[in-house]
Every structure is written in C-alpha cells, then in structure tokens.
Design a protein around this motif. Structure first.
Motif, PDB file in Angstrom:
ATOM      1  N   ASP A  80       0.859  -1.184   0.000  1.00  0.00           N
ATOM      2  CA  ASP A  80       0.000   0.000   0.000  1.00  0.00           C
ATOM      3  C   ASP A  80       0.893   1.230   0.000  1.00  0.00           C
ATOM      4  O   ASP A  80       1.566   1.513   1.001  1.00  0.00           O
TER       5      ASP A  80
ATOM      6  N   ARG B  69      -1.368  -9.140  -5.110  1.00  0.00           N
ATOM      7  CA  ARG B  69      -2.218  -8.408  -4.165  1.00  0.00           C
ATOM      8  C   ARG B  69      -2.915  -9.419  -3.252  1.00  0.00           C
ATOM      9  O   ARG B  69      -3.592 -10.340  -3.708  1.00  0.00           O
TER      10      ARG B  69
ATOM     11  N   HIS C 252      -3.807  -6.161   1.758  1.00  0.00           N
ATOM     12  CA  HIS C 252      -3.620  -4.896   1.048  1.00  0.00           C
ATOM     13  C   HIS C 252      -4.953  -4.156   0.953  1.00  0.00           C
ATOM     14  O   HIS C 252      -5.912  -4.664   0.391  1.00  0.00           O
TER      15      HIS C 252
END
Length: 452
Positions: A74, A110, A114
């Motif tokens: 992030d 991902r 996240h």
C-alpha cells in the motif's frame, strides 16, 4: 526426403516461434523439469482495463506500489483531481510487475491484507486462470532459474523490458493444482517458522531494554517548567538556539545508582593513549592498506559491523580517524540511528569516517560491554533527541556527547548486567541466523522441486 546430415553445432528454431530478431532467446537452454511445460499465455489473462479517477476529484484513492523487497504494498492515498492518467484496478490474487525491473524481482501478488486497489498503468497486471495458483507463479518468478529465463527474454539495450506479449510466450513448469498447493504450503511453513524466530528476536531486543531499565532502576522524566512570564538566560549558558533547551524542558534520568557524565569516564577522545591525535589524512599514504568503516558499515541500533572494507589510502577522499584496538566509536551524524562499535578485531590499521567519535573509557571503573549496552539504550537516546543541530544532516557535537549521563553501579553489578544482556544478544543472533537459513532453505527447496 529427410536430410541425413548430422549438425553438431547448429541449433534449429521452428519458424512459428521465431517472432523476434534476438538470438539469445533461441540459443540458450531454458530449463528442465519433471512437470509438464506449458506456455504461460495458456495460464494467465492480461488485466488492462483502466479507470479515470479524475472524474471523482475529491475522493481519495489508495495507490499500490511494487518493489523488489516486499512485492505489492500500500503506497499512498491520492485525490482524484491529482491523478492525470487512468489507473488500473487490481483484485485480490492478481499479479503486477514493473516491466523494466522484473529482472530484479519487482513483482507481487495483491493479498487480502492490502487495503488499496489501484496501480499505475506503467505496471503489467494479469490474473491467473483456474489451472495456476498466483502464489505458485510468484514464487516461480523469484527462482534463480526463471530469473535467468526472464533476463534472456527481455528486450532493449539500456532498459531491459519484459512486455506482456513476451511474458505470454514464456514457458513454465505446471504441476497440478494440488501439487502447486503442496509446494506452496511447504515453502510457506518454513517462511512462517522464520517469521516466528524473527519475532522472537524482536521481543528479546525489547526485553533487553526492559531488563536494563529495571536493573538500573531508571525512570525517564521530563523536567517541567513552571515559570511564567519572561525568563532570562545567562549568555554563558547558551550553547544553541533552541527554546526548549534554553528553558530547561529536557529529559532527566532518575536511578537508584549515581549518575555519571560521559566526561568522567572517557579517558581518550579522538586521541590515542599517548595523547596524540588519531586523525589521519589517508590520502598521504595512497598505497598503504587500511580497513575502512563508514556510517553505512555499522548496523543501526545493534552495534553490528556489516563490513570492514579493505582500501588503499588514496581511495578515501574524506577525513578519517584511526581506531586503535579496544577503542569505541559512536556516530555523531544522525545519532538517532544509534551506530556504535567496539574494535575487538585485533587490527591496528582500521580507520573510520570523521562522522564518528573515537574514544576509550576508564575500564577500572566501567565495564566496556555494560557501557556499550547503555549507549544502545533509550537512556542515551532520550537525551540526544532534542540536542541535534542541522535539519538535513543532524549531528551532535563533542560538548553534548561529553555531557550525556547515565547510571553507573559498581563494577560487579555492571558485569552481571552485561553478561545477562550478552547472553540475550547471543540468543537473538541465533534466532536471526536460523530464520535466515530457513528462508534460504525454503527458496532452494522450491527451486529443486520445480526444476531438475
């Protein structure tokens, strides 16, 4: 008619696979595996849909980044009005990589942890089909074998580029889904064990600080300022222009032992035992061999020497100081990094950056290991925090260093404390070493399982 010629030195490439004038991809031996080999394009989908975030100018969008250290992370929040180009959206389980840095591991998946979901269109984004686990493919990309494949298939002379078209034409070993899960799980078990050991090491570091404070009966209390109205400071007391410092709002140390200033225990400072300066212009000895320590060679907060660089005197252009045997060094530049070290190497030809203080202490009154652990503690950091000068390159000067103070029990108590902390430090290093070995083992085992 079939040719009977036997070509020992020629390699033949099917015309259907000859899509680029780049011989390295056709002449190198890729890899061997006991698993079926398939084109990656049969297992992935490019996710190239873009979203114009500027249509919601006041809304904040979470932007993802990709690095070779942590993979997907992030990165930052940004308002729609600040985003000029369209961004790609990443769902959980999708993979993104930097096409110009994939060869150094700039790729990531991902995951559910996240929180953000948008990523720069400069990244290649794709998802895996039902026959391929994203976690398996991510680990495959990180192997030495497949990294070699990537390097041999990138284009460009200055910036190596792995386009999505080339990506789809790469071949990968493809175990069944069940086999992929087992391989990934075996890898993750070792990684989780390594993380547990690393966490134990962190907890022990915190325990060292707690133990030191408890044994010394230390309490850090900020001096309060109850004076109202104007206050006057004697000119002789002004060592720097800092309102909190001048008004006496600095941390004080309470302890069940006597408090001593560094000035009372330091016997030599930037000078040898003979009283001569330790400063040395190494450039005057261009062909002499030295062992050099820069700020970057000391690990922050641990006192660990990361590298003892062998150099010729002529290679060091900056000012340096000789570090005799058993002398200590402490980084005056960015002192919040807490870089310290004791020369227990037995070498006399060690020189260090002039950004270190070089000194020795009175070992009849003060155990060097005990003092080292005090240097590493919040006891010292709490006094340094508000005393640095310089915004971009904060430093402490000699006067501030000499006026730092600490609790000093008798020598027997010091030895007891230092021996206990040394034991804890040994356990920390063992945990870190085991964790490091487990991570290496996990990667090696994964690669051996996939490639022959």
């Amino acid at each position: 008619m079939k040719s009977s010629a036997n070509f020992l030195w020629l390699s033949f490439v099917p015309f259907s696979k000859f899509d680029l004038w780049d011989t390295k991809r056709y002449t190198s031996k890729q890899f061997e595996s006991s698993f079926p080999i398939v084109r990656l394009g049969e297992c992935i989908r490019e996710e190239n849909k873009k979203y114009k975030l500027s249509t919601q100018p006041e809304k904040e969008f979470g932007i993802l980044g990709v690095s070779n250290k942590v993979g997907i992370f992030d990165a930052y929040l940004q308002k729609g009005k600040e985003i000029n180009q369209s961004y790609k959206k990443m769902k959980i389980g999708w993979i993104a990589y930097n096409p110009y840095r994939i060869n150094v591991g700039s790729i990531g998946v991902r995951k559910s942890e996240h929180l953000f979901e948008y990523i720069s269109p400069a990244y290649v984004v794709f998802s895996c089909k039902e026959n391929l686990l994203p976690e398996f493919l991510f680990l495959l990309f990180r192997t030495e074998t497949f990294n070699k494949v990537i390097n041999e298939n990138t284009t460009g002379s200055v910036r190596q580029n792995l386009t999505v078209e080339i990506l789809k034409n790469l071949e990968i070993p493809l175990p069944t889904l069940d086999e992929q899960r087992k391989i990934v799980d075996a890898y993750q078990r070792k990684i989780n064990e390594a993380k547990t050991l690393e966490l134990n090491a962190e907890n022990l570091e915190s325990e060292i600080e707690r133990y030191l404070f408890e044994e010394l009966g230390v309490q850090l209390a900020q001096k309060s300022n109850n004076h109202k109205g104007l206050q006057f400071i004697n000119f002789t007391d002004i060592e720097r222009w800092d309102i909190l410092f001048l008004m006496g709002q600095v941390d004080q140390i309470g302890s069940k032992y006597k408090i001593k200033k560094f000035a009372k225990v330091i016997t030599s400072f930037n000078k040898g035992q003979d009283g001569k300066s330790l400063r040395i212009d190494s450039s005057k000895f261009p062909q002499s061999d030295f062992r050099y320590i820069g700020m970057e060679h000391i690990e922050k907060k641990t006192g660990t020497l990361l590298e003892l660089q062998n150099v010729k005197g002529g290679e060091i252009k900056s000012q340096t100081i000789n570090v005799p045997r058993n002398f200590m060094i402490y980084g005056k530049l960015r002192p919040y990094l807490n870089k310290y070290w004791v020369n227990n190497t037995g070498f006399d030809n060690i020189i260090c950056s002039s950004e270190f203080f070089v000194f020795d202490i009175d070992e009849e009154k003060l155990d060097k290991s005990f003092f080292k652990y005090v240097l590493a503690s919040e006891i010292i950091q709490s006094q340094i925090n508000d005393k640095t000068s310089g915004a971009r390159m904060p430093r402490i000067n000699e006067e501030i260093f000499f006026n730092l103070h600490f609790p000093m029990p008798d020598i027997q108590e010091q030895l007891k404390i230092s021996q206990k902390i040394s034991s804890m430090k040994t356990e920390i290093e063992l945990n870190k070493e085991k964790a490091k070995n487990l991570r290496v083992s996990a990667e090696e085992e994964f690669e051996k399982t996939i490639f022959q």
